[in-house]
Design an enzyme around this catalytic site. Structure first.
Site, PDB file in Angstrom:
ATOM      1  N   ARG A 254      -9.293  -3.352   6.096  1.00 52.23           N
ATOM      2  CA  ARG A 254      -8.647  -2.799   4.786  1.00 52.23           C
ATOM      3  C   ARG A 254      -8.496  -3.935   3.860  1.00 52.23           C
ATOM      4  O   ARG A 254      -7.713  -4.935   4.360  1.00 52.23           O
ATOM      5  CB  ARG A 254      -7.491  -1.892   5.217  1.00 52.23           C
ATOM      6  CG  ARG A 254      -6.675  -1.207   3.804  1.00 52.23           C
ATOM      7  CD  ARG A 254      -5.579  -0.581   4.073  1.00 52.23           C
ATOM      8  NE  ARG A 254      -4.935  -0.293   2.986  1.00 52.23           N
ATOM      9  CZ  ARG A 254      -3.303  -0.241   2.718  1.00 52.23           C
ATOM     10  NH1 ARG A 254      -2.857  -0.546   3.745  1.00 52.23           N
ATOM     11  NH2 ARG A 254      -3.029   0.382   1.614  1.00 52.23           N
TER      12      ARG A 254
ATOM     13  N   HIS B  13       9.873  -3.492   2.977  1.00 53.77           N
ATOM     14  CA  HIS B  13      10.445  -4.380   1.914  1.00 53.77           C
ATOM     15  C   HIS B  13      10.416  -3.928   0.669  1.00 53.77           C
ATOM     16  O   HIS B  13       9.964  -2.971   0.253  1.00 53.77           O
ATOM     17  CB  HIS B  13       9.394  -5.698   2.069  1.00 53.77           C
ATOM     18  CG  HIS B  13       7.967  -5.502   1.389  1.00 53.77           C
ATOM     19  ND1 HIS B  13       7.074  -4.703   2.533  1.00 53.77           N
ATOM     20  CD2 HIS B  13       7.302  -5.786   0.533  1.00 53.77           C
ATOM     21  CE1 HIS B  13       5.917  -4.472   1.841  1.00 53.77           C
ATOM     22  NE2 HIS B  13       6.224  -5.053   0.470  1.00 53.77           N
TER      23      HIS B  13
ATOM     24  N   ASP C  57       9.631  -5.569  -3.222  1.00 54.03           N
ATOM     25  CA  ASP C  57       8.744  -6.508  -3.952  1.00 54.03           C
ATOM     26  C   ASP C  57       9.460  -7.301  -5.212  1.00 54.03           C
ATOM     27  O   ASP C  57      10.505  -6.612  -5.723  1.00 54.03           O
ATOM     28  CB  ASP C  57       7.511  -5.737  -4.731  1.00 54.03           C
ATOM     29  CG  ASP C  57       6.629  -5.338  -3.655  1.00 54.03           C
ATOM     30  OD1 ASP C  57       6.551  -5.605  -2.491  1.00 54.03           O
ATOM     31  OD2 ASP C  57       5.909  -4.243  -4.079  1.00 54.03           O
TER      32      ASP C  57
ATOM     33  N   HIS D  52       9.303  -0.038   0.891  1.00 55.32           N
ATOM     34  CA  HIS D  52       8.092   0.567   1.232  1.00 55.32           C
ATOM     35  C   HIS D  52       7.613  -0.492   2.415  1.00 55.32           C
ATOM     36  O   HIS D  52       8.101  -1.426   2.868  1.00 55.32           O
ATOM     37  CB  HIS D  52       7.176   0.958   0.214  1.00 55.32           C
ATOM     38  CG  HIS D  52       6.912  -0.725  -0.589  1.00 55.32           C
ATOM     39  ND1 HIS D  52       7.518  -1.115  -1.348  1.00 55.32           N
ATOM     40  CD2 HIS D  52       5.663  -1.173  -0.525  1.00 55.32           C
ATOM     41  CE1 HIS D  52       6.976  -2.447  -1.822  1.00 55.32           C
ATOM     42  NE2 HIS D  52       5.934  -2.493  -1.331  1.00 55.32           N
TER      43      HIS D  52
END
Length: 722
Positions: A713, A651, A653, A703
């Protein structure tokens, strides 16, 4: 004609009040200083030090006697004079607790001679104790008209004659006795008395505070009377001017000058170096938690780091706040056994703060081995690990380290008091706070932190009501009573010791409330939460470039990462990871994650300040010509779990640039994870906890989030300048 002049000179000499025996200067050996002191106080020690500085010969009267009143001084003087037979002996009779010498015997005797009388009394602006006697005082052409009994100088035979008919009680007024002698014309003439009306010898401060200033010149400091342009030899803080004599006594005689700095800071020390641990003095450290306070955990960490043997420390902990019980309990669970002893008073015991301080003092008084009580409020940031050692080595009955608040002139001491006993700024306050004058300062008020000798607690300060007053706050009442007992309160700015926190707006409705202290306590917040190497990012270009136009730099401490994770898990309202998201404008998220937004926990203002203060400077350095306002629509903590949401599809941002900070550690907290920039086929698979990835959001840096295969995480993401 010459013979006539000689005759006239002889006539004048024969009528000179001093007589024909005073053609030359008076030898300094003919001077004896008499003073009365029933006990050795800080003021008395100050008096003796100033006398020693100028080599005065002092004889102290009344040692060991119980103080009754001014008449006691007259009785002791009369008795002492009976033993003095020398006709030419000059006696200086002065008070001691509130008196300092500003110059030496040579100047004193010269000015005494110039007065041309056998007895010279100090003079005052105000009449006391009987105002009805005002009209009977002789008028003076210029200067002060009324007699002051706190200081006078004269020949022994004349002084003997002056006190010969004394038969009063010790509790009588010496001032009234000497005044009645002075206003009697026959006695005044017979004894040959005058007043030092222009303050050439004596400066009484009562009624004259506006007349007196410090005069710094040629490496020397003394008091100057600006009304008469005179330099008095003896300064007397009579009546209600004890604070002013304390102020002048910080400098006179030559205790501090611009050329030398502090000249007494290394006197009468108590060195601790070279001692075995078992030889260190036993200290009771009193810790007082009276309100919700930020960074209490850090307070205890700093306490642990004090460079002083813990087996010579007893702890007295008073905690009035239930909110801080876990902090106290955790500290004691791990470290109580390291100390010689611990006494804890918790909120369930319902003991008020005043009583708690008295209990702390008693813990030291009752322990025969206790030599010091070190009082610390929990809002003190004790940065200097040597503070306790430094204060003990300075060897004062009462001493406090100067504490500040960043960016302000606030400190934990007052340089002066107003007429109603509250804060006033002394002339030297700003210079002391800013470090332009460094030394030991006798001040009227200290708070938050101080060291006091157990001997003082067992003697001068043994009263059980030191903190009680009908009109004053407990700390002000305490300082008032310490002053009234004649104990000097010193503050030292010889080192940097630490700060005092702001507690006014501290909220306790979060798990880690210190995270919200960016505005109230920015220095402490930075020390707690910003990575120790962050400063190198800007100064030394401590930045890595793992992929094109992707910058990697340290920003958060491990504690910051831990607190953010725990705060989000404590809040617990994680999104479902679906496209429908009513938290955002439009209600639809194209690339959803399981997350919690900063505005959900009320952290958007703090996050904006973080971006402005710590991210924007790096952005402007790494992307020249671009200046950010650090605006953001979205800032959130993302949670990746193998059985929940392990990864994120490719995607762009919705940002000009994005910040992505790893909050936990790969290989320890989780396996897998990372970020891959598809255009460059460049992956970062081992993100470092607390390090930020900064990269463009649109167009160039498509990314994806790589799969987390084990563990959990956490990252914090912010889309900046959407």
């Amino acid at each position: 004609m010459r013979g006539v002049l000689l005759v006239l000179a002889g006539l004048f000499a024969s009528f000179s009040p001093l007589g024909c025996d005073q053609q030359g200067s008076i030898p300094e050996g003919d001077l004896l200083v008499l003073t009365v002191a029933s006990q050795e106080t800080d003021g008395f020690r100050r008096f003796l030090r100033s006398a020693k500085h100028f080599n005065y010969t002092i004889k102290v009267l009344g040692g060991g006697e119980t103080w009754e009143g001014g008449g006691q001084k007259v009785r002791l003087l009369k008795s002492a004079l009976e033993d003095i037979q020398e006709e030419n002996k000059v006696i200086l009779f002065v008070d001691s607790y509130d008196v300092i010498f500003s110059s030496g015997p040579k100047e004193l005797l010269k000015k005494f001679q110039q007065a041309k009388h056998r007895v010279v009394f100090s003079a005052e602006t105000l009449i006391w104790p009987d105002r009805h006697l005002e009209d009977k005082h002789p008028h003076v052409r210029e200067g002060k008209r009324f007699l002051g009994a706190g200081g006078f100088i004269g020949y022994a035979p004349n002084l003997k004659k002056m006190v010969s008919d004394w038969s009063g009680a010790d509790s009588d007024s010496d001032q009234l006795y000497f005044t009645k002698i002075y206003i009697n014309p026959e006695k005044r003439k017979s004894i040959n008395i005058t007043l030092d009306s222009k303050c050439r010898l004596f400066q009484n401060l009562h009624g004259a505070l506006d007349e007196v200033v410090l005069k710094f010149e040629d490496g020397r400091v003394r008091a100057r009377n600006v009304l008469y342009d005179t330099l008095p030899v003896i300064i007397h803080g009579n009546g209600p001017t004890k604070l002013q004599i304390n102020y002048l006594g910080n400098y006179i005689p030559n205790l501090w000058t611009f050329e030398t700095g502090c000249t007494i800071c290394n006197e009468n020390l108590r060195p601790l170096s070279g001692l075995q641990e078992s030889e260190y003095p036993v200290v009771v450290i009193g810790i007082f938690i009276q309100q919700p306070t930020p960074f209490v955990t850090v307070f205890f960490e700093r306490l642990l780091n004090l460079k002083y043997p813990k087996n010579r420390i007893q702890l007295f902990i008073y905690n009035q706040e239930s909110h801080h019980e876990p902090h106290v309990r955790t500290f004691l669970e791990y470290h109580e056994s390291e100390y010689q002893g611990v006494k804890l008073i918790g909120p369930e015991e319902d003991i008020d703060p005043v009583t708690s301080r008295n209990i702390g003092f008693e813990m030291c008084r009752d322990n025969i081995d206790c030599e010091y009580f070190f009082s610390i409020d929990v809002d003190v940031v004790l940065k200097n690990e040597d503070t306790l050692r430094i204060l003990i080595e300075l060897n004062k009955p009462f001493i406090a380290p100067m504490m500040t608040k960043p960016g302000r002139l606030w400190t934990n001491f007052w340089g002066a008091l107003s007429a109603d006993g509250y804060y006033a700024r002394s002339e030297d306050y700003v210079d002391i706070v800013q470090g332009h004058r460094v030394g030991l300062w006798n001040v009227p008020y200290v708070s938050h932190i101080f060291l006091i000798k157990a001997d003082a607690l067992r003697t001068d300060l043994k009263d059980p009501d030191l903190f009680e007053s009908a009109t004053l706050d407990p700390d002000m009442a305490f300082c008032s009573k310490v002053r009234n007992k004649g104990v000097f309160m010193f503050v030292t700015n010889m080192h940097t010791y630490g700060r005092v926190l702001s507690t006014e707006n501290y909220q306790t409705n979060h798990l880690h409330n210190d995270l919200w202290q960016m505005f109230e306590n920015p220095v402490e917040w930075e020390e707690r939460y910003i990575h120790e190497n962050y400063s190198k990012v800007l100064k030394d270009a401590f930045i890595e470039t793992p992929c094109p136009d992707v910058y990697w730099f340290p920003v958060f401490t491990d504690v910051a990462c831990k607190h953010l994770i725990e705060e989000m898990e404590h809040f617990g309202q994680w999104s479902g990871g679906g496209n429908v998201d009513n938290r955002i404008q439009g209600g639809y998220e194209n690339v959803p994650t399981i997350d919690i937004h900063m505005n959900q926990i009320g952290y958007e203002k703090e996050w904006h300040k973080f971006l402005l203060d710590y991210v924007a400077p790096v952005t402007e350095q790494m992307y020249p010509g671009y200046y950010t306002r650090a605006q953001f629509d979205l800032a959130f903590v993302v949670r990746y779990k193998p059985d929940e949401q392990p990864a994120l599809r490719p995607h762009h941002d919705a940002s000009t640039f994005t910040i992505n900070i790893a909050l936990n550690q790969v290989g320890i907290d989780y396996q897998g994870g990372g970020c891959r920039f598809l255009r460059y086929n460049c992956s970062i698979k081992a993100p470092r906890r607390g390090w930020a990835l900064m990269h463009p959001g649109r167009l160039t840096h498509y990314h994806e989030g790589l799969p987390t295969v084990e563990g959990v995480r956490y990252i914090v993401v912010s889309f900046v300048d959407p």
